[in-house]
Design an enzyme around this catalytic site. Structure first.
Site, short mmCIF file in Angstrom:
data_model
loop_
_atom_site.label_atom_id
_atom_site.label_comp_id
_atom_site.label_asym_id
_atom_site.label_seq_id
_atom_site.Cartn_x
_atom_site.Cartn_y
_atom_site.Cartn_z
N ARG A 162 41.95 35.63 34.23
CA ARG A 162 40.77 35.67 35.11
C ARG A 162 40.07 34.32 35.12
O ARG A 162 38.85 34.21 35.14
CB ARG A 162 39.80 36.77 34.67
N SER A 233 36.67 46.36 37.87
CA SER A 233 36.61 46.15 36.42
C SER A 233 35.46 45.21 36.08
O SER A 233 35.42 44.08 36.56
CB SER A 233 37.93 45.55 35.92
N GLU A 331 33.58 40.28 33.56
CA GLU A 331 34.45 39.65 34.53
C GLU A 331 33.67 39.39 35.82
O GLU A 331 33.97 38.45 36.56
CB GLU A 331 35.64 40.58 34.81
#
Length: 336
Positions: A162, A233, A331
């Site tokens: 990420r 998420s 995230e």
């Protein structure tokens, strides 16, 4: 190209946070983007995709740019490898759908991830054992330092979990299109998240079959963004030392799901840790830990405030830290 002052951003972020920006500009071509005089715009300047990985914690005082560049094109030389280029404003799942319809392998495990192509390359999105970097061959950008076109090969993008150079040098590069490397060669990736078990055994698969299976799994676990606000998420899966993993294993006295990484580190699913702490379904004001997938925080009432979500985020981080000695990191990018 459209320019709107005092623009309502609630329709430009999937959490549906109520926020405004001083100026919103949506452009249709690279030439339109290059024609913009950045010095004349309210500052700071931020570029967004579909807002599927953003949490607006307040109004944005500057300018928000958005790409409406939506072309898709195959570069087919008759070999196993097929290149496909897509504009940054293309809905990422539309790109995946087109590639699977063409019988090309590579993107199918990324089906139904919300967002747009440009943002996918920034975030290095991933699911079911595949990351965007695995299929990206190159990224075309506008360098805001001198307002010139720049092309990066995959290895130059600094991709990690990420993570990317585009995130580390935030605001410098505006992605205008992405070149993907796909293949005709039979290459399904099934050993993650129950994908293999969801497919009929002994079947010769197609990319479309795997895509439909992935979509089915995701719909069982994740909220429909058209019905429930969320950013998917919310937390990154933590990477810990083998020593810490062993201590968690000893303490919990159950099998702890994990993925061994190079160098001896271990990735533990954040969803498992949140669920293990009994936080599934937990509420804070209008925000809630999603009951079917604890890695997701939702705008349960449709009227959740950023403070509701931030409060729930902090409660989760504190609880996980106290029990496992692991600090979770969001995230989702916080803006404001």
């Amino acid at each position: 190209m459209t320019r709107t002052e005092n623009f309502d951003l609630s329709t430009r972020n999937t959490f549906r946070m109520k926020a405004k920006c001083a100026l919103y500009i949506e452009y249709d071509t690279l030439e339109e983007l290059k024609s913009i005089d950045p010095q004349s715009l309210p500052q700071p300047i931020m570029h967004i995709g579909a807002g599927s990985n953003l949490l607006f914690t307040g109004d944005f005082p500057g300018t928000v740019l958005h790409s409406n560049v939506k072309f898709m094109k195959f570069v087919d030389m008759g070999l196993d490898e097929v290149l496909m280029t897509a504009g940054a404003g293309v809905v990422f799942d539309d790109f995946v759908s087109r590639s699977c319809e063409a019988g090309l392998w590579g993107a199918e495990n990324l089906s139904l991830i919300p967002g747009e192509v440009g943002a996918a390359a920034v975030q290095n999105i991933g699911a079911y054992g595949v990351e965007a970097k695995d299929i990206i061959a190159g990224v075309v950008c506008l360098d805001t330092k001198d307002w010139t076109k720049t092309i990066f090969k995959t290895k130059e993008c600094g991709y990690g979990y990420r993570e990317s150079m585009f995130k580390r040098e935030k605001g410098r590069y505006i992605i205008t299109s992405v070149l993907f490397r796909l293949t005709r060669k039979y290459s399904p990736k099934l050993d993650y998240g129950g994908v293999r078990a969801a497919l009929p055994p002994g079947t010769v698969l197609t990319p479309q079959m795997v895509r439909e299976t992935i979509i089915g799994i995701r719909r069982q676990k994740l909220p429909d963004p058209a019905e429930t606000g969320s950013a998917g998420s919310f937390f990154k899966n933590p990477v810990v030392s083998r020593e810490l993993y062993s201590r968690i294993l000893e303490r919990e006295k159950v099998e702890v799901p994990h993925y061994d990484l190079p160098g001896g580190s271990v990735k533990i699913p954040a969803a498992w840790m949140i669920d293990r702490c009994g936080l599934k379904g937990m509420r804070n004001g209008g925000a809630q830990v999603y009951e079917k997938q604890p890695l997701v925080i939702i705008n349960a009432t449709g009227e959740a405030t950023a403070q509701d979500i931030l409060g729930l985020e902090n409660q989760i981080i504190t609880t996980i830290k106290e029990r496992f000695g692991v600090e979770l990191h969001p995230e989702v990018e916080h803006i404001g």
